[in-house]
Enzyme design. Structure first.
Site, PDB file in Angstrom:
ATOM      1  N   ASP A 287      -1.562  -8.576  12.431  1.00 29.82           N
ATOM      2  CA  ASP A 287      -2.951  -8.996  12.276  1.00 29.82           C
ATOM      3  C   ASP A 287      -3.351 -10.172  13.165  1.00 29.82           C
ATOM      4  O   ASP A 287      -4.538 -10.493  13.268  1.00 29.82           O
ATOM      5  CB  ASP A 287      -3.219  -9.389  10.814  1.00 29.82           C
TER       6      ASP A 287
ATOM      7  N   ARG B  38       3.885  -4.763  17.244  1.00 26.42           N
ATOM      8  CA  ARG B  38       2.491  -4.293  17.227  1.00 26.42           C
ATOM      9  C   ARG B  38       1.569  -5.409  17.744  1.00 26.42           C
ATOM     10  O   ARG B  38       0.595  -5.154  18.442  1.00 26.42           O
ATOM     11  CB  ARG B  38       2.104  -3.861  15.811  1.00 26.42           C
TER      12      ARG B  38
ATOM     13  N   HIS C  63       5.996 -12.782   7.672  1.00 30.65           N
ATOM     14  CA  HIS C  63       6.112 -11.395   7.221  1.00 30.65           C
ATOM     15  C   HIS C  63       7.193 -11.304   6.154  1.00 30.65           C
ATOM     16  O   HIS C  63       8.168 -12.057   6.177  1.00 30.65           O
ATOM     17  CB  HIS C  63       6.466 -10.466   8.394  1.00 30.65           C
TER      18      HIS C  63
ATOM     19  N   HIS D 112      -2.069  -8.749   2.387  1.00 29.99           N
ATOM     20  CA  HIS D 112      -1.682  -7.497   3.068  1.00 29.99           C
ATOM     21  C   HIS D 112      -2.749  -7.212   4.129  1.00 29.99           C
ATOM     22  O   HIS D 112      -2.954  -8.019   5.025  1.00 29.99           O
ATOM     23  CB  HIS D 112      -1.559  -6.412   1.988  1.00 29.99           C
TER      24      HIS D 112
ATOM     25  N   SER E 255       0.822  -1.217   0.000  1.00 31.90           N
ATOM     26  CA  SER E 255       0.000   0.000   0.000  1.00 31.90           C
ATOM     27  C   SER E 255       0.856   1.268   0.000  1.00 31.90           C
ATOM     28  O   SER E 255       0.538   2.241  -0.698  1.00 31.90           O
ATOM     29  CB  SER E 255      -0.979   0.002   1.173  1.00 31.90           C
TER      30      SER E 255
END
Ligand code: CMX
Length: 424
Positions: free
Chosen positions: A363, A317, A308, A262, A232
């Site tokens: 995620d 995160r 990843h 993504h 993105s």
């Protein structure tokens, strides 16, 4: 506007610094490119510049050199200021930026008409991206460019467009949620609330413990940016390098975020965790979970939320969300499964031997937290990611315009030519 004043003071010096750096060291080689990389998504090729953030494989996201874990308590507005300038805002600068957001947050009425005309089963990301694109006529960059403007001034209307857009994104996203999932009329923004709290308010979810705004702030902060090469960010940068305005570029970049490898993984992760919950009627044993993970891999699927392209450690995160979950919902069975998956899946992926990184990414846990707060429409999760990631996109574009970076145009080669070059 204090953010603009700060940038205006910084930019001439930064431009001079980069220009003399390139003049003195422009021939210095930073990467070589192999045929495997050309066919393999350019993984690891160093050919871009991004000063807003960096992702060292062994550390995870650094925003202007600050580990994202150290920023988990900061407001997203502070993070945007940091991304743009390299400094945290002081109290006055923060209040000034929040005032700008409040003044610019009204969503034009035509946006809702466009969204209402879309098929009822449209994906929320498609609605969100369409809303952004249909506001393109508002672009101050395009208006100034059409009128004629010096290259050194490009960043100013880019900053204006970015603020206009960021201020509206929570309202658009909340409106999409309420429209798409039949939650009733839109809820008007409260101008005295911060960006994250206002978003939580406009979503209209039940919040008996009064902690939803904390989760939204955390969510918006943790997803803010992830250097320049992810799909993105790269798509946004590439589009904007043609001097397309922020509306075109952010909408285009977010279309990339909507892909399952993504940002869409976000919706798929919780789906996988819920399958576990349903199959075992609660939190499974270690052996059952291990077998379930192997069944997923053996059926040719990926385990969403793990692996990843750059990271080689647990994503900080993910750790931020895990800590929030442990504090606010330790007894929730869905959250307990997320915790257990973290214990089991890295070992399975290591044994499987394919994924270069067996550790969780951002995620892997966030969906369970949203689910706990009653946000159960998975297809909406990527929209939340998108509001936050727009901060990274916009700050990267402001910096690129300020530094006068070039049109992006790498060279492609046909397979025949590559074969000839390799003597194949
Ligand atoms: N489960 C199973 N297999 C995996 C895997 C996972 N979680 N992660 C990687 N692999 C596989 C890849 O599919 C690839 O297989 P092939 O050689 O058959 O194509 C192999 O391992 C090597 O891949 P990699 O170099 O480790 O990873 P990539 O850079 O190609 O891809 C990513 C990275 C994130 C797309 C991949 O790890 C994946 O598909 N993960 C699951 C989806 C996900 O969580 N996406 C969210 C990423 C966060 C974000 O960017 O938003």
């Amino acid at each position: 506007m204090l953010l603009k004043d700060k940038l205006a003071a910084q930019i001439p010096g930064l431009r001079e610094d980069i220009s003399s750096f390139v003049k003195a060291h422009g021939d210095h080689e930073i990467s070589k490119v192999t045929i495997a990389q050309a066919y393999g998504g350019m993984r690891g090729v160093r050919a871009m510049v991004c000063d807003t953030s960096e992702v060292p494989p062994d550390k995870g996201l650094l925003v202007r050199e600050i580990p994202i874990g150290d920023l988990a308590e900061n407001l997203p507005e502070e993070i945007f200021f940091l991304l743009c300038t390299g400094d945290m805002p002081n109290k006055e600068e923060l209040a000034d930026l929040q005032k700008e957001y409040s003044a610019r947050c009204e969503v034009p009425e035509y946006v809702w008409k466009v969204l209402e005309a879309m098929p009822k089963d449209s994906h929320p990301m498609c609605m969100f991206d369409t809303a952004i694109l249909c506001m393109e006529k508002e672009s101050k960059f395009r208006a100034a460019y059409d009128k004629g403007m010096k290259k050194t001034e490009y960043w100013e209307p880019m900053l204006e467009d970015s603020l206009d857009l960021l201020a509206k994104l929570p309202g658009i996203a909340a409106g999409v949620y309420r429209m798409r999932f039949g939650k009733g009329p839109r809820i008007a923004p409260k101008k005295d609330l911060d960006w994250g709290a206002n978003f939580a308010h406009m979503m209209g979810l039940e919040d008996p413990k009064g902690t939803l705004a904390d989760l939204m702030r955390l969510y918006l902060t943790l997803h803010c940016d992830h250097e320049g090469g992810n799909v993105s960010a790269h798509a946004t940068h590439c589009i904007a390098s043609a001097l397309s305005d922020a509306y075109y570029a952010v909408s285009g970049g977010l279309n990339g975020l909507a892909g399952p490898l993504h940002g869409l993984a976000n919706q798929e992760c919780l789906g996988w965790v819920l399958q576990v919950h349903e199959k075992f009627g609660g939190v499974p044993s270690d052996d059952d979970l291990k077998q379930f993970a192997w069944d997923t891999l053996n059926s040719g699927k990926v385990i969403p939320g793990y692996g990843h392209a750059v990271l080689r450690v647990t994503d900080p995160r993910f750790t931020g969300f895990l800590q929030f979950g442990k504090k606010h919902m330790a007894d929730d069975p869905i959250f307990a499964i997320v915790n257990k998956v973290y214990d089991i899946v890295p070992g399975v992926l290591k044994e499987h031997g394919k994924a270069k990184n067996p550790w969780p990414n951002v995620d892997a846990g966030s969906g369970a937290l949203l689910y706990h707060y009653g946000l159960k429409e998975f297809s909406y999760y990527t929209v939340l990611f998108a509001i936050s990631r727009a901060m990274g996109m916009c700050s990267q574009m402001i910096v690129s315009r300020a530094m006068g970076y070039s049109l992006e145009r790498p060279k492609s080669l046909p397979t025949k030519v590559l074969k000839a070059q390799a003597g194949a």
